[in-house]
Design a protein around this motif. Structure first.
Motif, PDB file in Angstrom:
ATOM      1  N   GLY A   1       4.930   5.496 -25.179  1.00 47.04           N
ATOM      2  CA  GLY A   1       4.181   4.777 -26.197  1.00 47.04           C
ATOM      3  C   GLY A   1       2.694   4.810 -25.898  1.00 47.04           C
ATOM      4  O   GLY A   1       2.257   5.275 -24.844  1.00 47.04           O
ATOM      5  N   PRO A   2       1.874   4.292 -26.814  1.00 44.80           N
ATOM      6  CA  PRO A   2       0.424   4.462 -26.721  1.00 44.80           C
ATOM      7  C   PRO A   2      -0.314   3.468 -25.831  1.00 44.80           C
ATOM      8  O   PRO A   2      -1.530   3.563 -25.699  1.00 44.80           O
ATOM      9  CB  PRO A   2      -0.009   4.281 -28.177  1.00 44.80           C
ATOM     10  N   ALA A   3       0.402   2.512 -25.212  1.00 51.48           N
ATOM     11  CA  ALA A   3      -0.279   1.407 -24.521  1.00 51.48           C
ATOM     12  C   ALA A   3      -1.297   1.877 -23.484  1.00 51.48           C
ATOM     13  O   ALA A   3      -2.383   1.301 -23.364  1.00 51.48           O
ATOM     14  CB  ALA A   3       0.752   0.492 -23.868  1.00 51.48           C
TER      15      ALA A   3
ATOM     16  N   GLY B   1       0.769  -1.228   0.000  1.00 51.66           N
ATOM     17  CA  GLY B   1       0.000   0.000   0.000  1.00 51.66           C
ATOM     18  C   GLY B   1       0.801   1.279   0.000  1.00 51.66           C
ATOM     19  O   GLY B   1       0.243   2.350  -0.119  1.00 51.66           O
ATOM     20  N   GLN B   2       2.110   1.211   0.139  1.00 54.53           N
ATOM     21  CA  GLN B   2       2.884   2.433   0.230  1.00 54.53           C
ATOM     22  C   GLN B   2       3.395   2.890  -1.120  1.00 54.53           C
ATOM     23  O   GLN B   2       3.647   2.101  -2.014  1.00 54.53           O
ATOM     24  CB  GLN B   2       4.071   2.212   1.178  1.00 54.53           C
ATOM     25  N   ASN B   3       3.564   4.196  -1.269  1.00 58.36           N
ATOM     26  CA  ASN B   3       4.176   4.708  -2.476  1.00 58.36           C
ATOM     27  C   ASN B   3       5.550   4.081  -2.635  1.00 58.36           C
ATOM     28  O   ASN B   3       6.325   3.958  -1.685  1.00 58.36           O
ATOM     29  CB  ASN B   3       4.336   6.235  -2.387  1.00 58.36           C
ATOM     30  N   SER B   4       5.875   3.695  -3.848  1.00 60.05           N
ATOM     31  CA  SER B   4       7.128   2.984  -4.088  1.00 60.05           C
ATOM     32  C   SER B   4       8.237   3.900  -4.562  1.00 60.05           C
ATOM     33  O   SER B   4       9.351   3.460  -4.798  1.00 60.05           O
ATOM     34  CB  SER B   4       6.899   1.906  -5.154  1.00 60.05           C
ATOM     35  N   ASN B   5       7.928   5.210  -4.721  1.00 59.11           N
ATOM     36  CA  ASN B   5       8.884   6.157  -5.273  1.00 59.11           C
ATOM     37  C   ASN B   5       9.333   5.754  -6.668  1.00 59.11           C
ATOM     38  O   ASN B   5      10.437   6.052  -7.094  1.00 59.11           O
ATOM     39  CB  ASN B   5      10.116   6.319  -4.360  1.00 59.11           C
ATOM     40  N   VAL B   6       8.496   5.031  -7.370  1.00 59.75           N
ATOM     41  CA  VAL B   6       8.755   4.690  -8.757  1.00 59.75           C
ATOM     42  C   VAL B   6       7.595   5.238  -9.575  1.00 59.75           C
ATOM     43  O   VAL B   6       6.448   5.019  -9.238  1.00 59.75           O
ATOM     44  CB  VAL B   6       8.839   3.157  -8.953  1.00 59.75           C
ATOM     45  N   ASN B   7       7.922   5.999 -10.636  1.00 63.51           N
ATOM     46  CA  ASN B   7       6.837   6.599 -11.390  1.00 63.51           C
ATOM     47  C   ASN B   7       6.273   5.638 -12.415  1.00 63.51           C
ATOM     48  O   ASN B   7       6.702   4.496 -12.523  1.00 63.51           O
ATOM     49  CB  ASN B   7       7.298   7.918 -12.036  1.00 63.51           C
ATOM     50  N   ALA B   8       5.312   6.099 -13.175  1.00 59.82           N
ATOM     51  CA  ALA B   8       4.579   5.215 -14.074  1.00 59.82           C
ATOM     52  C   ALA B   8       5.426   4.670 -15.212  1.00 59.82           C
ATOM     53  O   ALA B   8       5.052   3.726 -15.879  1.00 59.82           O
ATOM     54  CB  ALA B   8       3.369   5.954 -14.645  1.00 59.82           C
ATOM     55  N   THR B   9       6.597   5.250 -15.450  1.00 59.09           N
ATOM     56  CA  THR B   9       7.466   4.738 -16.507  1.00 59.09           C
ATOM     57  C   THR B   9       8.451   3.708 -15.969  1.00 59.09           C
ATOM     58  O   THR B   9       9.211   3.125 -16.720  1.00 59.09           O
ATOM     59  CB  THR B   9       8.273   5.874 -17.153  1.00 59.09           C
TER      60      THR B   9
END
Length: 479
Positions: free
Chosen positions: A345-347, A268-276
């Motif tokens: 990319g478009p995914a 449940g915690q933010n992972s400090n990793v963004n969506a990319t």
């Protein structure tokens, strides 16, 4: 350069180079973005968009037909910032574009579960969830001078409070409502009453921790206090023919987390990793990042112009085509679309744009609407949850989209699908001239395909239980 100077300079340049602009506009080269807005190739007459491509309308004809609509206003209080605590936690102006917020009043880069829980809300039913999307601007009008001092002071206070909440010890307990099967009508009063008691006991435990009481003692007492409520819920559900899968002990035990560490192993915690998948550097000193700050018109980076407040904001939860849904866990994070689709990319990009009266047509481009119709954005969020995690490393794999029949992948559960509809009164000449655009990262050049939306569930367990009941029973609930 001041905004007004830029507008004046741009007008002079336009009069000198109108021939060149005609070439750009007619060829429609996407990379040839205009200095003060989106390329004209990003706009389309809605009449030219094929009918029947709105999958949301198809799903609405399937499964449970109930809906649950929350009234959280239209951001009348002017809650804006360039943060994103889901994709870029701790990074000030990490979004590099401005977000419109409704619901939770404290949302900023430093938000965490505790700060969100203790904040106020614009939602009439007390829903403290955070709903936020990039603003739309019109870039060919003079902006009025605005005094942003009060808003800046409030944002600074919210950041400071969030930092205190993150540093404070707090209990992390199993989410009981997400473990319940469909709650029958006769069981609802008892279940809701005891869900409220569980939330209250967690609040009391956090107060004891804040007063310096030993964590071990607090957890032991909390477990003993939770057991009667959980037992009552289990017995009620069993009598109704819907037994709870987990036993009482599994649901009663809590843990303590502090500074984002510890707690339950629930993802449940933010992972400090963004969506990319790129690691975002979280500022530990509480100072702003090196990203450009917003100016006195909340203009960040290449995003310029007068902010357009939605004329209508509709926040509705549906079944997403499922025969029945189960509760979302509290603090579930969900993303819609991709703010960096040019890079990624478009995914994950999705068609979001349409016009009122033409909702059966969705497009990836900015629509030009006929007289009497208005520009609209429709954001229908992922609705298949992995049954465990409230977040994931890329903020996507823990919750994905169902198929066109409303079915989830193996191992995933149908949860209510949030559908956000935003309607704007954009002047027709601004549409035809291509003078409105969504805020975006610089590399997107205001590409409408970068439209996106974010949601964090901070509903009480009781409210979520009511939501699920409305959806599964076919009722149309508004709160």
């Amino acid at each position: 350069m001041a905004r007004r100077t830029k507008v004046a300079t741009g007008a002079i340049a336009l009069s000198l180079a109108v021939g060149g602009l005609v070439v750009v506009n007619t060829t429609g080269t996407p990379d040839a973005a205009r200095a003060d807005g989106a390329d004209k190739s990003f706009f389309i007459d809605i009449a030219k968009v094929p009918r029947g491509n709105n999958v949301n309308l198809d799903l609405a004809k399937r499964g449970a037909r109930g809906t649950f609509t929350v009234d959280c206003g239209r951001n009348e209080n002017g809650h804006f910032n360039g943060d994103n605590f889901i994709a870029a936690p701790g990074v000030r102006n990490g979004a590099q574009h401005l977000h419109d917020y409704v619901g939770n009043l404290s949302t900023n880069a430093d938000s965490n579960n505790k700060s969100l829980s203790r904040a106020g809300t614009t939602c009439k039913n007390g829903d403290k969830s955070a709903y936020f999307w990039p603003v739309i601007r019109i870039n060919d009008e003079e902006e009025a001078e605005a005094n942003e001092k009060a808003a800046e002071e409030q944002l600074a206070a919210d950041r400071a409070n969030a930092a205190k909440d993150e540093a404070a010890a707090q209990v992390d307990c199993p989410d009981v409502v997400s473990e319940l099967d469909e709650v029958p009508d006769q069981a609802m009063p008892a279940v809701d009453e005891n869900l409220d008691k569980l939330d209250q006991e967690s609040d009391n435990a956090n107060n004891q921790l804040a007063q310096g009481k030993q964590a071990g003692q607090v957890l032991d007492e909390l477990k003993n206090k939770r057991k009667p409520s959980i037992k009552k819920i289990s017995e009620t559900m069993k009598q109704a023919g819907k037994p709870v899968a987990k036993n009482d002990d599994q649901l009663a035990g809590c843990a303590v987390k502090q500074n984002g560490q510890g707690g339950l192993d629930n993802g449940g915690q933010n992972s400090n990793v963004n969506a990319t998948g790129d690691v975002e550097k979280k500022k530990s000193d509480g100072k702003a990042s090196d990203l450009p700050p917003a100016d006195d018109n909340n203009e960040i980076g290449d995003n310029e112009g007068e902010i357009q407040r939605p004329e209508k904001v509709d926040l509705t939860f549906t079944s997403g085509g499922a025969r029945r849904v189960v509760a979302m866990p509290k603090f579930l994070r969900v993303l819609y679309g991709d703010a960096k689709q040019t890079t990624n990319g478009p995914a994950n990009a999705r068609p979001s744009w349409t016009c009122t009266g033409f909702e059966d047509r969705l497009t990836e481009l900015y629509p030009i609407c006929p007289q009497g119709s208005k520009v609209a954005r429709i954001h229908a969020f992922p609705n298949c949850w992995d049954g465990k995690n409230t977040d994931s490393a890329n903020h996507r794999t823990h919750i994905v989209f169902s198929d066109r029949n409303g079915k989830c992948p193996r191992g995933f559960k149908n949860v209510p699908q949030l559908r956000i509809t935003l309607v704007y009164n954009i002047p027709l000449d601004a549409q035809i001239d291509g003078h409105y655009a969504v805020d975006a990262f610089d590399q997107e050049k205001h590409n409408p395909r970068s439209d996106h939306d974010d949601f964090a569930n901070v509903m009480s367990q009781r409210l979520m239980n009511q939501l699920v009941k409305c959806v599964n029973s076919g009722k149309r609930c508004r709160q």
